[in-house]
Design a protein around this motif. Sequence first.
Motif, PDB file in Angstrom:
ATOM      1  N   PRO A   5       0.815  -1.222   0.000  1.00 16.91           N
ATOM      2  CA  PRO A   5       0.000   0.000   0.000  1.00 16.91           C
ATOM      3  C   PRO A   5       0.845   1.267   0.000  1.00 16.91           C
ATOM      4  CG  PRO A   5      -0.156  -1.115   2.126  1.00 16.91           C
ATOM      5  CD  PRO A   5       0.728  -1.972   1.263  1.00 16.91           C
ATOM      6  N   ARG A  31      -5.725   0.329  -9.527  1.00 11.37           N
ATOM      7  CA  ARG A  31      -6.216  -0.741  -8.638  1.00 11.37           C
ATOM      8  C   ARG A  31      -6.981  -1.788  -9.443  1.00 11.37           C
ATOM      9  NH1 ARG A  31      -7.365   1.734  -2.835  1.00 11.37           N
ATOM     10  NH2 ARG A  31      -9.391   0.744  -2.980  1.00 11.37           N
ATOM     11  N   GLU A  47      -3.569   3.892  -2.109  1.00  9.32           N
ATOM     12  CA  GLU A  47      -4.643   4.036  -1.107  1.00  9.32           C
ATOM     13  C   GLU A  47      -5.002   5.522  -1.044  1.00  9.32           C
ATOM     14  OE1 GLU A  47      -6.369   1.880   0.360  1.00  9.32           O
ATOM     15  OE2 GLU A  47      -5.209   0.029   0.550  1.00  9.32           O
TER      16      GLU A  47
END
Length: 387
Positions: A5, A31, A47
């Motif tokens: 992440p 993603r 993220e």
Amino acid sequence: MEHRPIGIIVNGVTGRMGYRQHLVRSLLAIREQGGVPLADGTRLWPEPVLVGRSEAKLREIAERHGLTDWTTDLAAALERPDVQIYFDAQITSQREKAVRAAIEAGKHIYTEKPTAEDLAAAVGLAQAADAAGVKHGVVQDKLFLPGLRKLDRLVKGGFFGRILSVRGEFGYWVFEGDWQAAQRPSWNYRAADGGGIVTDMFPHWHYVLEQIVAPVRAVTAHATTHIPRRWDEKGKEYAATADDAAYAIFELDGGIVAQINSSWAVRVYRDELVEFQVDGTEGSAVAGLRNCRIQHRAATPKPVWNPDVPATEDFRAQWQTVPDNEDFDNGFKAQWELFLRHVVLDAPFPWDLWAGARGVQLAELALQSAREGRRVEVPPLAGEPVR
Ligand SMILES: NC(=O)c1ccc[n+]([C@@H]2O[C@H](COP(=O)([O-])OP(=O)(O)OC[C@H]3O[C@@H](n4cnc5c(N)ncnc54)[C@H](O)[C@@H]3O)[C@@H](O)[C@H]2O)c1
């Protein structure tokens, strides 16, 4: 496959660019493809932390995309140790202080152009980022457009021989907002809010010319406001104080002359919303967002000027289409992937805040040229590190 992440503040995510190009078409698209694959078998996983001024808008965007991390408190987001990158797509006038705060918080910086409202601020940000030892980058999406990638390929392959000139035509009609809603935000037409076509578009022309053709050494520009009154998002009439058209001549290394018209008050009679014609001794090309056409010296017809007879040749039909020969991804996404690799792997990324400052410099000098009615030379940027 293991996800790695990487926390990214997306400030200005409710805006046109922040939402569509950066969140949806770049970070969420990365993603959807399963992250950015790294050599060790892990995958970089963005993220996003959505940041903006309106709780309601942020919540709505987050819910639409199954995200949960959003806040109106930038300072609190900058304190989070799980956030490595600050990205800014706010209106230009809000950028400097937010980027500065992010640098002070030790975050890596990625930002929309122009990097600041004036050169001193743009250079100040580049210096501050270098001094803090954070990585930095600026969006230069046009370089990743299929049409310009093909143009770049032609230049690198020596197709043109000696390049003589570039003529660029950019623009379309932006509705005034009274009888049909404007398709661009009203701040673009107010000087006090950081608007203006020179400030907006000349940073793009700077990197397109510098990186595909040659560095810009002088500018002569005429900027004007053709449409003085417009109607904003709420239907309220306002004075359009920023320039909405600019007609510029750029002098490049090697005696190359680039002339670019930029206008939000022009109707399109072109194949694409921006087109660049490059003429060289061995051949010419016309590149747009997606397509690129060429005419080689050996295939150049010999028109003869005769106004007494109708045109006998179909000039457009005499050009060849350059094939794709590769898959072109969304330009914003392609550059995001390179920036993420730069942050994590230290991969090269030449489009930094110094490159952004050079773009701001050209816009500023063009405005000076327009104001003073004269040609202005482009000096090297004071303080830029030699690489
Ligand atoms: N790379 C490109 O091709 C490209 C194209 C268009 C715009 N841009 C740049 O992206 C940035 C955003 O442009 P946009 O067209 O998305 O604008 P926009 O008006 O659609 O979005 C602006 C964003 O800034 C936020 N904001 C923060 N403070 C604000 C304030 N005081 N007033 C108004 N809005 C405020 C808004 O909430 C919104 O999220 C600009 O710096 C612009 O130069 C880049």
